[in-house]
Design a protein around this motif. Structure first.
Motif, PDB file in Angstrom:
ATOM      1  N   LEU A 193       0.827  -1.210   0.000  1.00 36.10           N
ATOM      2  CA  LEU A 193       0.000   0.000   0.000  1.00 36.10           C
ATOM      3  C   LEU A 193       0.858   1.255   0.000  1.00 36.10           C
ATOM      4  O   LEU A 193       0.646   2.159  -0.808  1.00 36.10           O
ATOM      5  CB  LEU A 193      -0.924  -0.005   1.220  1.00 36.10           C
ATOM      6  N   ALA A 197       1.243   3.757  -3.147  1.00 31.75           N
ATOM      7  CA  ALA A 197       0.756   5.124  -2.977  1.00 31.75           C
ATOM      8  C   ALA A 197       1.826   6.138  -3.363  1.00 31.75           C
ATOM      9  O   ALA A 197       1.522   7.181  -3.960  1.00 31.75           O
ATOM     10  CB  ALA A 197       0.302   5.340  -1.532  1.00 31.75           C
ATOM     11  N   GLY A 211      -6.586   2.063   0.766  1.00 32.90           N
ATOM     12  CA  GLY A 211      -6.148   0.747   1.216  1.00 32.90           C
ATOM     13  C   GLY A 211      -7.337  -0.061   1.701  1.00 32.90           C
ATOM     14  O   GLY A 211      -8.304   0.503   2.231  1.00 32.90           O
ATOM     15  N   VAL A 255       1.773   5.539   5.050  1.00 35.96           N
ATOM     16  CA  VAL A 255       0.328   5.432   4.836  1.00 35.96           C
ATOM     17  C   VAL A 255      -0.359   6.736   5.230  1.00 35.96           C
ATOM     18  O   VAL A 255      -1.222   7.260   4.502  1.00 35.96           O
ATOM     19  CB  VAL A 255      -0.253   4.237   5.616  1.00 35.96           C
ATOM     20  N   VAL A 259      -1.691   7.961   1.642  1.00 37.18           N
ATOM     21  CA  VAL A 259      -2.969   7.270   1.407  1.00 37.18           C
ATOM     22  C   VAL A 259      -4.126   8.201   1.763  1.00 37.18           C
ATOM     23  O   VAL A 259      -4.089   8.911   2.771  1.00 37.18           O
ATOM     24  CB  VAL A 259      -3.028   5.962   2.216  1.00 37.18           C
TER      25      VAL A 259
END
Length: 326
Positions: A193, A197, A211, A255, A259
């Protein structure tokens, strides 16, 4: 790109790292196919591109990160060997990459890991150490083995070299199909992820990255929303690749920074999507491999009139035990 807690410290992986990994992996990792489905496009009212990492070497995206990490070891580290812990896909990937590079490898695997993954890992030449996941910490056991045998630990996701390698999947996808409005990526420990990204936000800046986790293993979704690292203990989900206890020290800030959102899907949605991809798209995909697709096809994520990328992360299914999915 939004500012948040991740901005307080330098991020551990950049797009330059992903680009370097892509060059390093040329001739070693496969350029996996991108499939489309008229049925899916009609159902979602969007144009959907499936990046099929189930066709990658060892049957999952994990080979990208594993090979990228091993290729950067020193000659001394290569001679002494490596050790890792994995429920299967990372273990297989490390085993094959190590075989190709003539590096001794030990893989710590849970006793309940799918037999097909255990057999493949052993078949690639790895020494397997089994443990009971309800009684033993895989990280502690791996650290003990590494210290006793002077081995280098290659974590399954919380390693900058691994993360950069995983990001090459999204890099390839966008290079082939062009810019996307939305990219859906499964999430266990966050290596795929976060790497994807990074690539998506660089190559397709307006792309929204989401995600996807199982509802029963939603630690990353809770971490994302609270901005505090959350954990889950041995979650009961058929998506064995998403049974990781938490995001990592490296993947968590990535993340948070790159994300846009997290989603969760039910066990029923995972099963239904897996069977759909087997029956209608004619490809073998494992439960973890369909998480991203499940979010789209079950309606958890809406994507009307958009160009959507879906990373299909792996296809290592033990068909001898397929009845457990029913």
């Amino acid at each position: 790109m939004k500012a948040n807690l991740a901005d307080q410290n330098p991020l551990p992986v950049s797009f330059a790292d992903v680009e370097a990994a892509a060059k390093r992996l040329q001739g070693k990792a496969f350029k996996t196919p991108v499939l489309t489905s008229q049925t899916v496009n009609k159902q979602t009212n969007s144009q959907v591109f499936f990046k099929c990492e189930n066709f990658q070497r060892t049957g999952s995206f994990k080979f990208r990160g594993a090979c990228n990490a091993l290729m950067q070891l020193s000659e001394t580290e290569k001679r002494q060997g490596v050790v890792t812990f994995s429920s299967g896909n990372h273990g297989q990937a490390i085993a094959l990459a190590a075989q190709l590079l003539a590096i001794p490898v030990t893989v710590v695997m849970p006793t309940d890991a799918p037999k097909v993954k255990q057999e493949a890992t052993r078949g690639y030449g790895a020494e397997i150490v089994l443990y009971d996941r309800t009684q033993v910490s895989r990280e502690e056991l791996t650290a003990k083995i590494a210290e006793e045998q002077h081995l280098t630990i290659i974590p399954p996701y919380d390693d900058a070299r691994v993360i950069a390698g995983q990001g090459t999947a999204a890099l390839e996808l966008i290079a082939e199909v062009g810019e996307l409005d939305l990219l859906l990526v499964c999430c266990g420990g966050g290596g795929l992820l976060s790497g994807s990204a990074i690539a998506a936000k660089t190559l397709s800046p307006r792309c929204k990255v989401i995600g996807v986790e199982p509802e029963q293993a939603d630690d990353a979704a809770r971490s994302f929303r609270t901005k505090t690292l959350q954990t889950v203990n041995n979650p009961d989900t058929i998506a064995d690749g998403a049974r990781t206890p938490s995001l990592g020290k490296l993947t968590f800030p990535l993340v948070l920074h790159y994300v846009d959102d997290m989603a969760t899907v039910s066990e029923e949605a995972i099963r239904t999507t897996m069977f759909f991809m087997w029956e209608r798209m004619k490809i073998v995909v494992e439960p973890t491999g369909v998480l991203a697709a499940a979010a789209l096809l079950s309606g958890v994520v809406k994507a009307k009139n958009q160009r959507v990328g879906v990373i299909v992360s792996g296809g290592n299914v033990d068909l001898r035990e397929v009845d457990r999915f029913f």
